[in-house]
Motif scaffolding. Structure first.
Motif, PDB file in Angstrom:
ATOM      1  N   SER A  81       0.833  -1.211   0.000  1.00 18.80           N
ATOM      2  CA  SER A  81       0.000   0.000   0.000  1.00 18.80           C
ATOM      3  C   SER A  81       0.866   1.260   0.000  1.00 18.80           C
ATOM      4  O   SER A  81       0.584   2.224  -0.720  1.00 18.80           O
ATOM      5  CB  SER A  81      -0.924   0.000   1.216  1.00 18.80           C
ATOM      6  OG  SER A  81      -1.743  -1.144   1.226  1.00 18.80           O
ATOM      7  N   LEU A  82       1.950   1.256   0.788  1.00 16.94           N
ATOM      8  CA  LEU A  82       2.861   2.406   0.821  1.00 16.94           C
ATOM      9  C   LEU A  82       3.615   2.562  -0.504  1.00 16.94           C
ATOM     10  O   LEU A  82       3.828   3.674  -0.979  1.00 16.94           O
ATOM     11  CB  LEU A  82       3.857   2.247   1.970  1.00 16.94           C
ATOM     12  CG  LEU A  82       3.273   2.327   3.383  1.00 16.94           C
ATOM     13  CD1 LEU A  82       4.332   1.970   4.430  1.00 16.94           C
ATOM     14  CD2 LEU A  82       2.722   3.730   3.657  1.00 16.94           C
ATOM     15  N   ILE A  83       4.001   1.459  -1.099  1.00 19.37           N
ATOM     16  CA  ILE A  83       4.684   1.501  -2.395  1.00 19.37           C
ATOM     17  C   ILE A  83       3.781   2.126  -3.455  1.00 19.37           C
ATOM     18  O   ILE A  83       4.233   2.917  -4.290  1.00 19.37           O
ATOM     19  CB  ILE A  83       5.122   0.078  -2.822  1.00 19.37           C
ATOM     20  CG1 ILE A  83       6.237  -0.430  -1.904  1.00 19.37           C
ATOM     21  CG2 ILE A  83       5.611   0.070  -4.273  1.00 19.37           C
ATOM     22  CD1 ILE A  83       6.510  -1.919  -2.038  1.00 19.37           C
ATOM     23  N   ALA A  84       2.507   1.787  -3.414  1.00 19.06           N
ATOM     24  CA  ALA A  84       1.541   2.346  -4.371  1.00 19.06           C
ATOM     25  C   ALA A  84       1.515   3.872  -4.273  1.00 19.06           C
ATOM     26  O   ALA A  84       1.553   4.584  -5.289  1.00 19.06           O
ATOM     27  CB  ALA A  84       0.154   1.763  -4.105  1.00 19.06           C
ATOM     28  N   PHE A  85       1.446   4.381  -3.054  1.00 10.89           N
ATOM     29  CA  PHE A  85       1.416   5.831  -2.833  1.00 10.89           C
ATOM     30  C   PHE A  85       2.678   6.500  -3.371  1.00 10.89           C
ATOM     31  O   PHE A  85       2.625   7.546  -4.034  1.00 10.89           O
ATOM     32  CB  PHE A  85       1.253   6.112  -1.335  1.00 10.89           C
ATOM     33  CG  PHE A  85       1.459   7.549  -0.953  1.00 10.89           C
ATOM     34  CD1 PHE A  85       0.481   8.500  -1.208  1.00 10.89           C
ATOM     35  CD2 PHE A  85       2.642   7.958  -0.346  1.00 10.89           C
ATOM     36  CE1 PHE A  85       0.664   9.840  -0.860  1.00 10.89           C
ATOM     37  CE2 PHE A  85       2.843   9.285   0.001  1.00 10.89           C
ATOM     38  CZ  PHE A  85       1.848  10.221  -0.256  1.00 10.89           C
ATOM     39  N   LEU A  86       3.843   5.911  -3.101  1.00 11.31           N
ATOM     40  CA  LEU A  86       5.112   6.513  -3.526  1.00 11.31           C
ATOM     41  C   LEU A  86       5.286   6.470  -5.038  1.00 11.31           C
ATOM     42  O   LEU A  86       5.861   7.391  -5.633  1.00 11.31           O
ATOM     43  CB  LEU A  86       6.278   5.811  -2.833  1.00 11.31           C
ATOM     44  CG  LEU A  86       6.409   6.103  -1.332  1.00 11.31           C
ATOM     45  CD1 LEU A  86       7.385   5.136  -0.669  1.00 11.31           C
ATOM     46  CD2 LEU A  86       6.844   7.552  -1.103  1.00 11.31           C
ATOM     47  N   LEU A 106      10.918   4.808  -1.625  1.00 12.52           N
ATOM     48  CA  LEU A 106      10.206   3.729  -2.314  1.00 12.52           C
ATOM     49  C   LEU A 106      10.989   2.423  -2.239  1.00 12.52           C
ATOM     50  O   LEU A 106      10.438   1.362  -1.906  1.00 12.52           O
ATOM     51  CB  LEU A 106       9.976   4.131  -3.783  1.00 12.52           C
ATOM     52  CG  LEU A 106       8.968   3.304  -4.592  1.00 12.52           C
ATOM     53  CD1 LEU A 106       8.397   4.149  -5.724  1.00 12.52           C
ATOM     54  CD2 LEU A 106       9.620   2.064  -5.191  1.00 12.52           C
ATOM     55  N   VAL A 107      12.285   2.497  -2.529  1.00 12.86           N
ATOM     56  CA  VAL A 107      13.108   1.284  -2.523  1.00 12.86           C
ATOM     57  C   VAL A 107      13.225   0.712  -1.107  1.00 12.86           C
ATOM     58  O   VAL A 107      13.249  -0.510  -0.920  1.00 12.86           O
ATOM     59  CB  VAL A 107      14.499   1.583  -3.129  1.00 12.86           C
ATOM     60  CG1 VAL A 107      15.439   0.414  -2.931  1.00 12.86           C
ATOM     61  CG2 VAL A 107      14.370   1.897  -4.618  1.00 12.86           C
ATOM     62  N   ALA A 108      13.289   1.575  -0.096  1.00 17.01           N
ATOM     63  CA  ALA A 108      13.347   1.094   1.289  1.00 17.01           C
ATOM     64  C   ALA A 108      12.071   0.335   1.664  1.00 17.01           C
ATOM     65  O   ALA A 108      12.132  -0.737   2.289  1.00 17.01           O
ATOM     66  CB  ALA A 108      13.569   2.268   2.241  1.00 17.01           C
ATOM     67  N   ILE A 109      10.914   0.874   1.266  1.00 14.79           N
ATOM     68  CA  ILE A 109       9.641   0.188   1.546  1.00 14.79           C
ATOM     69  C   ILE A 109       9.571  -1.121   0.757  1.00 14.79           C
ATOM     70  O   ILE A 109       9.043  -2.127   1.241  1.00 14.79           O
ATOM     71  CB  ILE A 109       8.434   1.089   1.200  1.00 14.79           C
ATOM     72  CG1 ILE A 109       8.483   2.390   2.010  1.00 14.79           C
ATOM     73  CG2 ILE A 109       7.115   0.360   1.484  1.00 14.79           C
ATOM     74  CD1 ILE A 109       8.423   2.204   3.494  1.00 14.79           C
TER      75      ILE A 109
END
Length: 387
Positions: A81-86, A106-109
């Motif tokens: 979900s966080l990747i989608a936002f970023l 993004l890469v960290a998530i």
């Protein structure tokens, strides 16, 4: 009954893998190109190509956590979900600083996702057909890659930008997360970890680290060649990625059988085969040469997709695969970043004394010799079943 439940869960996990891979390949393959487009700094391109280190640091935390807490599915849902936002936020990345901040986050998530995902797949795999099992997921991932790339080609041709692809990626990441809703967590009991295996794992880490430096050494050089020497347009860059993915897809089932038959030979063949890439890139004078390279070398990435993870899982017992997968990826990413930053620093330094093509040629020569010589280190590892 339990077999039916497991097969149902596995189908949903594979559906998630397909959608997630499709989303991933709408975004990740083009970060380097975008970096080279918004900044004239070769060092900045090297930084972006080496971002995997942040992913691996996050994986190290996540892998150990999920082994202890058995919360793999939950972390996959949250991180996706966080990747989608970023991904959607990349619309606002118009300058190097904003792009660097967004891509690093993004890469960290993605690392949190990767830690949970690798642990999940590692625990589901069994020794006798591990190569084929992992190859089936690599096949699904490559199928998603091809789907994304073939849609990206017309998108980039119409908009002359990767921003629409990043937005599509964000939407698909959300969809892939929803597929896993209502899937129960898989509880794994920890088995005994033998000291003899720990020694082999340590040696395996060292060899992968040494090779990884020369592997990563060429990565930013490939991007610089395509963007600044061959002047490839976004759609041409996407075509090259499509051919690479399609060739890998064709060879993936063969690679799975090779890995199950002979781990040791597969480890050596995959890494030694990587020497062809810097050689061809140095002599390439047209995008056609990159297309041909990617079209006819699919067995190499197909082996890379499976052999090294399969051998690691052979060494690591149940209940520890999240932790050791994360450690392995951290060492790999650290070596890639060292190689990437070293090569871009070298090219920047040499460009003050010679033209860009010759400076890149020196970098490619180092990468070729380094890859070829260090690939032989993998011959020291025997199949675990034979020990």
């Amino acid at each position: 009954y339990y077999k039916l439940v497991f097969e149902f869960m596995l189908r949903k996990i594979k559906t998630h893998a397909l959608i997630n891979s499709t989303a991933n390949n709408f975004a990740n393959p083009y970060f380097g190109y975008v970096a080279a487009s918004v900044s004239n700094s070769n060092l900045f391109v090297g930084y972006v190509q080496g971002l995997g280190i942040f992913s691996s640091i996050a994986q190290l935390f996540t892998g150990n956590l999920v082994d202890k807490k058995n919360n793999r599915i939950r972390l996959i849902l949250l991180s996706n979900s966080l990747i989608a936002f970023l991904c959607i936020s990349l619309y606002y990345a118009k300058d190097p600083l904003t792009l660097a901040l967004l891509l690093t986050s993004l890469v960290a998530i993605q690392g949190i996702y990767g830690g949970a995902w690798n642990a999940l797949i590692g625990e589901l795999s069994e020794p006798n057909n591990r190569g084929r099992f992992l190859s089936s997921f690599a096949f699904i991932a490559t199928l998603g890659s091809i789907t994304a790339i073939f849609i990206t080609i017309p998108l980039t041709y119409l908009f002359n930008s990767f921003i629409p692809a990043f937005i599509v990626a964000g939407i698909l990441f959300l969809v892939s997360a929803m597929v896993l809703l209502n899937i129960p967590e898989i509880k794994i009991a920890r088995q005994k970890l033998e000291l003899t295996r720990l020694k082999i794992i340590r040696d395996y880490y060292i060899v992968n680290f040494i090779f990884g430096i020369f592997w990563g050494f060429a990565w930013p050089l490939f991007t610089i060649t395509q963007v600044r020497v061959l002047k490839m347009q976004p759609y041409e860059y996407a075509i090259a990625q499509a051919l690479h993915a399609f060739s890998t897809l064709l060879f993936q089932p063969i690679a799975g059988k090779m890995v199950d038959k002979n781990r040791r030979l597969s480890l050596f063949t995959g890494k030694f085969g990587l020497t062809i890439y810097p050689i061809v890139f140095y002599f390439a004078s047209s995008p056609i040469h990159i297309y041909l390279l990617n079209a006819f070398t699919g067995i190499i990435p197909a082996l890379i997709n499976v052999a090294y993870t399969a051998y690691l899982y052979d060494l690591v017992p149940h209940g520890y695969r999240g932790k050791f997968s994360a450690e392995f990826n951290l060492i790999h990413s650290l070596s890639i970043m060292i190689g990437s930053l070293s090569s871009t620093y070298l090219v920047d330094h040499l460009s003050e004394r010679m033209d860009l093509v010759n400076a890149l040629g020196v970098g490619y020569l180092i990468a070729t010799i380094g890859r070829a010589s260090t690939a032989f280190l993998y011959l020291r590892f025997n199949d675990i079943k034979k020990q």
